[in-house]
Structure formats: C-alpha cells, structure tokens
Write a protein that holds these residues in place. Structure first.
Motif, PDB file in Angstrom:
ATOM      1  N   VAL A 264       0.841  -1.206   0.000  1.00  0.00           N
ATOM      2  CA  VAL A 264       0.000   0.000   0.000  1.00  0.00           C
ATOM      3  C   VAL A 264       0.871   1.249   0.000  1.00  0.00           C
ATOM      4  O   VAL A 264       0.663   2.182  -0.783  1.00  0.00           O
ATOM      5  CB  VAL A 264      -0.964  -0.009   1.207  1.00  0.00           C
ATOM      6  N   GLN A 265       1.862   1.292   0.879  1.00  0.00           N
ATOM      7  CA  GLN A 265       2.747   2.456   0.958  1.00  0.00           C
ATOM      8  C   GLN A 265       3.536   2.660  -0.333  1.00  0.00           C
ATOM      9  O   GLN A 265       3.655   3.785  -0.834  1.00  0.00           O
ATOM     10  CB  GLN A 265       3.721   2.295   2.129  1.00  0.00           C
ATOM     11  N   VAL A 266       4.071   1.579  -0.889  1.00  0.00           N
ATOM     12  CA  VAL A 266       4.863   1.687  -2.118  1.00  0.00           C
ATOM     13  C   VAL A 266       4.002   2.185  -3.268  1.00  0.00           C
ATOM     14  O   VAL A 266       4.396   3.088  -4.022  1.00  0.00           O
ATOM     15  CB  VAL A 266       5.512   0.330  -2.467  1.00  0.00           C
ATOM     16  N   ALA A 267       2.807   1.611  -3.428  1.00  0.00           N
ATOM     17  CA  ALA A 267       1.933   1.988  -4.541  1.00  0.00           C
ATOM     18  C   ALA A 267       1.505   3.451  -4.449  1.00  0.00           C
ATOM     19  O   ALA A 267       1.587   4.200  -5.433  1.00  0.00           O
ATOM     20  CB  ALA A 267       0.711   1.077  -4.578  1.00  0.00           C
ATOM     21  N   VAL A 268       1.075   3.879  -3.267  1.00  0.00           N
ATOM     22  CA  VAL A 268       0.606   5.259  -3.111  1.00  0.00           C
ATOM     23  C   VAL A 268       1.751   6.244  -3.320  1.00  0.00           C
ATOM     24  O   VAL A 268       1.598   7.265  -4.004  1.00  0.00           O
ATOM     25  CB  VAL A 268      -0.053   5.463  -1.726  1.00  0.00           C
ATOM     26  N   ASN A 269       2.924   5.942  -2.774  1.00  0.00           N
ATOM     27  CA  ASN A 269       4.070   6.838  -2.954  1.00  0.00           C
ATOM     28  C   ASN A 269       4.574   6.833  -4.388  1.00  0.00           C
ATOM     29  O   ASN A 269       5.101   7.841  -4.867  1.00  0.00           O
ATOM     30  CB  ASN A 269       5.187   6.476  -1.977  1.00  0.00           C
ATOM     31  N   MET A 270       4.398   5.721  -5.093  1.00  0.00           N
ATOM     32  CA  MET A 270       4.761   5.683  -6.504  1.00  0.00           C
ATOM     33  C   MET A 270       3.896   6.647  -7.310  1.00  0.00           C
ATOM     34  O   MET A 270       4.382   7.353  -8.201  1.00  0.00           O
ATOM     35  CB  MET A 270       4.621   4.256  -7.046  1.00  0.00           C
ATOM     36  N   VAL A 271       2.610   6.697  -6.978  1.00  0.00           N
ATOM     37  CA  VAL A 271       1.719   7.634  -7.673  1.00  0.00           C
ATOM     38  C   VAL A 271       2.086   9.082  -7.324  1.00  0.00           C
ATOM     39  O   VAL A 271       2.168   9.944  -8.202  1.00  0.00           O
ATOM     40  CB  VAL A 271       0.240   7.365  -7.322  1.00  0.00           C
ATOM     41  N   ILE A 272       2.349   9.343  -6.046  1.00  0.00           N
ATOM     42  CA  ILE A 272       2.661  10.720  -5.622  1.00  0.00           C
ATOM     43  C   ILE A 272       3.977  11.203  -6.242  1.00  0.00           C
ATOM     44  O   ILE A 272       4.041  12.286  -6.840  1.00  0.00           O
ATOM     45  CB  ILE A 272       2.726  10.815  -4.081  1.00  0.00           C
ATOM     46  N   TYR A 273       5.029  10.384  -6.116  1.00  0.00           N
ATOM     47  CA  TYR A 273       6.353  10.834  -6.567  1.00  0.00           C
ATOM     48  C   TYR A 273       6.657  10.451  -8.015  1.00  0.00           C
ATOM     49  O   TYR A 273       7.665  10.878  -8.564  1.00  0.00           O
ATOM     50  CB  TYR A 273       7.441  10.309  -5.618  1.00  0.00           C
ATOM     51  N   GLY A 274       5.768   9.661  -8.618  1.00  0.00           N
ATOM     52  CA  GLY A 274       5.922   9.339 -10.022  1.00  0.00           C
ATOM     53  C   GLY A 274       4.986  10.120 -10.921  1.00  0.00           C
ATOM     54  O   GLY A 274       5.162  10.159 -12.140  1.00  0.00           O
ATOM     55  N   PHE A 275       3.989  10.790 -10.311  1.00  0.00           N
ATOM     56  CA  PHE A 275       3.042  11.575 -11.107  1.00  0.00           C
ATOM     57  C   PHE A 275       2.748  12.943 -10.494  1.00  0.00           C
ATOM     58  O   PHE A 275       3.010  13.973 -11.105  1.00  0.00           O
ATOM     59  CB  PHE A 275       1.729  10.807 -11.296  1.00  0.00           C
ATOM     60  N   ILE A 276       2.228  12.939  -9.276  1.00  0.00           N
ATOM     61  CA  ILE A 276       1.735  14.180  -8.659  1.00  0.00           C
ATOM     62  C   ILE A 276       2.780  15.293  -8.707  1.00  0.00           C
ATOM     63  O   ILE A 276       2.502  16.412  -9.149  1.00  0.00           O
ATOM     64  CB  ILE A 276       1.295  13.934  -7.199  1.00  0.00           C
ATOM     65  N   VAL A 277       4.003  15.004  -8.245  1.00  0.00           N
ATOM     66  CA  VAL A 277       5.020  16.066  -8.168  1.00  0.00           C
ATOM     67  C   VAL A 277       5.576  16.446  -9.541  1.00  0.00           C
ATOM     68  O   VAL A 277       6.247  17.465  -9.679  1.00  0.00           O
ATOM     69  CB  VAL A 277       6.187  15.657  -7.230  1.00  0.00           C
ATOM     70  N   TRP A 278       5.264  15.641 -10.574  1.00  0.00           N
ATOM     71  CA  TRP A 278       5.796  15.890 -11.907  1.00  0.00           C
ATOM     72  C   TRP A 278       4.811  16.622 -12.816  1.00  0.00           C
ATOM     73  O   TRP A 278       5.172  16.953 -13.955  1.00  0.00           O
ATOM     74  CB  TRP A 278       6.182  14.561 -12.574  1.00  0.00           C
TER      75      TRP A 278
END
Length: 466
Positions: A264-278
C-alpha cells in the motif's frame, strides 16, 4: 504476564464521540499539518534560493535528498520509539526535533548549513507521519474510526494549499527564511499545547501501566457520558500484554499483513512521486507556459483535500479493503486515460480525478488501514517499516520517471502508475483482510506462532479474513 483488568479497548470502543475525541484529533492534527506544511514549502523555497544565487541545482538536489534520508531514518526510529516509549513521548520528541531544526534553518548562514538543518527536519517529519496516523485510531470507536482517520488526512493534506499560498505571499516580499521561521514557531506552540495530549490507554495497558490507563479512561468516560449514557462494555477478549520485537512483523503470524502494508505504501508513494510532483513538468514539456502549467496544477491539486473529504464520507461505509481495491482500480484506468489525453482540458480533468483518487488512497490506506492491521504492541513499528518502504519509493520513483520519460514520454511514465495501482488492487484482493467497524483487538493477529487472524476467543475468531 497476566491478562489486564483495565480492558482499555472495549471501554474506548463504546464511547460516543465527545470533546475528548475532538481534542485528540486536533492535537495530533496540528502537528501533522505543520509536518506537511514543512514538506511542501520546499518547492517555493528552493526556487527562490536558485533564483537569487544562494543555491545551485546541485545543492537543491542535496537539500531534497537530505529531506528524504532524514524522513526515512525518522520513520524507522519513530516506529521503534513509539512502541517502546509511547505515542505521546515520541510525537512530542519528533515535533521538537523538526520545530527546532526549522528555526535553525531560518538562520542558516549558507546552503550547506541549511541542508544539514533539513536532514534534522526530515528526521522529525518522517516520524510525525508514522506516529500521527498510527495513534489516532487507538482512541476512536470502530464505527467511525475510518472517518476520523480520514479527517486527520484531510487536516494534513490541506497544508499543500496553505503552504503554497503563503509561499506565494511571503517568499517574494519577506524572503524564504520566514517560511522556516513560521513552521518552527508553530511547532513550538503546538509542542507546548500538546503536553496535555493523553497517552494511548491501549499502549499503557500493553505495558502494564494500568493505573495511568485507568485514569485516562475514566476521564474520557466521564466526558463522553455527558453526550449520552454509555452502553455496556462488550468484552471482545482481553489481550495479554506481550513483549514483541521488530522481527515478529516478519513471522508467519504477521508477514501477510506486513506485506500488504508495504505494498500500500509503495503503490501510493509511486503515484505521488511518479506523477503528482511531476505534473508541472509534464505540462511544460507539452508546450504549456510555466504560469499556465502552475495554474492547471493548482486546479488539479484541489483533488488533495477533495480525496481526503471523500474518505471522510465513505471510509466506514465501503470498508478499507474493498474501498482501496475499487479506488486503485479506478486510479489505474484514469492514469491510463491521462497518458493518452489529447487536450489540456482533458488532462486537467483527468489530473484532478487522479489527484483525488490518490489522496483518497492516502486517507483509506496510509491513514486508516495500515495501522489497523497490527496489535497495539507492534503498531508503530509496523507503521514505521511500511513508512520506510514508502520513503524509499519516494527516493527512487523520480529516477524511474526520468528513465521512462526519456524512453517513451508521458505514456510510459503513466504505465508505472497504472502498474502500481493494479498491483495494489491484486495484493489487497488476495492477501488483504477487512478491518471496517471492527475492534482493534478483534483485528489483531492471534498470539499463536502461525495463526494470522482475529484474536482467538473473540466473537469474530471463527470468521475467515475476508
């Protein structure tokens, strides 16, 4: 060790929501808000530092790296301290660390010193998230635990807008140092106010500190009884106070839960730091000017509080496991569509939806579900281990984004997001257990060496982990 006679869990679970619960939420939430504010101020501050020549891109990258390294170490140590020394001690300690480090950062004579200060800020910031989300559910009745955990997520994630807006007003006029001074002074004020925060009676009971647990429980019961008469205690089976270690999280009894929480942590952080911040970068790469891209990003970012608010409304209605599966599957679809969007308008709408779904996953998953999966004596360590996995993802995801973008553009980047969300949905479907409206004592792994399920002897012990 003999079973406790305090019975903290069932006594807390029967309480109607009162001023006691609201104070707990706001005292934890105030520190979480400042934690999030401190994380999000980095963007505006680093832009100003580079523009004035006080820093370079290389030093800015070191600033960000020191933040993540500090947060990684902070998440791990908070988990250990939270279970050993208590919830209250640990979040007071880490609030003081990032508050004092922020004040020191406001007076940093050069960028090197600011980077060192930022490392210590990171220690406190990573710890606050682990303890805050891990603690709030220990006070809340099962029927509304998801709702109040989502409220904490809403308070936390509202700092994105506040930090961005204050940075817009303050950095060009007063300067970047004021941003660190504000968060540092705020942290010290909250630290002083939060001395009145009660320790978790569940944790006190697990440590055999029964008189302290009893005093807090009686005060809470007296306050809640003014709302309406208290229902009788429903004893779900008293847990024996147990000594546990970090390795117990990887035993046969708990490895499944640990695996789910890490995914859960890996998936959510992947979305945040792989999309949201970009998102601003993606928009500018598509030919949109900086001002316009920041405007579109601001519109999308409203999905942050929107997602947490949806979490407040649905967490206790749809459940955690089923809710997360549905949201992750929907996020995978929206992510694919965003990667194939044909206009700025379409990208903005889909981006807002993806922001909303991402922070709904934060509310349902990181704020609520992960801490619920573990027993009181190991809850913070488990939250810390999962949080470490999330932090490592946050460090590695940007590097992966650059590689994927160079290979195939935004479509390839979004394929990572789609894969992460799909993987989380599958793992939850296969290994997840439902925690909705159940006592933390019922959810906790059984004490046996190989059993993974509700507490043996509880009313739900015969049920499968559906």
């Amino acid at each position: 060790m003999a079973s406790s006679t305090v019975n903290a869990g069932p006594r807390l679970d029967r309480l109607p929501i009162s001023g006691f619960h609201k104070r707990v939420l706001w005292l934890i939430g105030a520190g979480m808000f400042l934690d999030s504010f401190d994380i999000y101020l980095a963007g505006g501050v680093l832009g100003a530092l580079a523009k004035t020549g006080w820093s370079t891109m290389h030093l800015n990258a070191a600033f960000l790296s020191s933040t993540f390294i500090g947060m990684l170490i902070g998440a791990f140590t908070a988990g250990m301290l939270g279970d050993a020394k208590g919830r209250k001690f640990t979040y007071q300690f880490n609030l003081a660390v990032f508050g004092l480090a922020s004040i020191a950062g406001a007076f940093a004579p050069n960028m090197t010193w600011l980077i060192v200060c930022r490392f210590f800020m990171g220690l406190g910031l990573g710890a606050e998230i682990v303890i805050g989300y891990g603690s709030v559910g220990e006070f809340m009745p099962p029927a509304v635990r998801g709702k109040w955990s989502a409220y904490l997520s809403l308070i936390t994630n509202s700092a994105l807008f506040v930090s961005t807006f204050l940075g817009y007003l303050i950095i060009p006029t007063i300067g970047w140092r004021a941003m660190f001074a504000i968060v540092g002074a705020g942290a010290m004020i909250v630290w002083f106010i939060r001395k009145k925060m009660p320790e978790s009676p569940r944790w006190l009971e697990s440590k055999g500190r029964l008189d302290e647990a009893e005093a807090i429980l009686r005060a809470a019961e007296e306050e809640s009884a003014r709302v309406r008469p208290l229902p009788p205690i429903v004893d779900t089976g008293r847990r024996v106070a147990a000594k546990t270690t970090l390795l117990d999280l990887f035993s046969a009894a708990q490895i499944r839960r640990t695996f789910v929480s890490i995914v859960v942590q890996v998936a959510v952080n992947m979305v945040i730091y792989g999309f949201i911040v970009w998102v601003p970068t993606f928009l500018m790469k598509q030919g949109i000017g900086m001002a316009s891209s920041l405007g579109y990003t601001t519109l999308m970012s409203l999905g942050g509080p929107a997602g947490a608010l949806v979490g407040v409304l649905i967490a206790d209605k749809v459940g955690r496991k089923n809710g997360l599966i549905a949201v992750a599957a929907l996020a995978a679809v929206i992510g694919w569509l965003y990667g194939h969007s044909t206009s700025v308008g379409m990208a903005t709408v889909l981006g807002f939806l993806l922001f909303t779904l991402t922070y709904l996953m934060v509310a349902l998953g990181i704020a609520t579900y992960v801490p619920e999966l573990f027993a009181t004596e190991n809850r913070m360590r488990a939250n810390g281990i999962a949080g470490c996995a999330g932090r490592i993802t946050g460090i590695l995801a940007p590097q992966l984004v650059v590689v994927m973008y160079m290979a195939g553009g935004i479509k390839d980047v979004l394929s990572i997001i789609v894969a992460a969300c799909a993987a989380m949905a599958v793992v939850l479907a296969v290994f997840g257990i439902e925690t909705n409206r159940r006592s933390l004592e019922e959810i906790a792994p059984a004490a046996g060496p190989d059993a993974d399920g509700p507490l043996a002897g509880s009313p739900l012990s015969h049920e499968s982990n559906h």
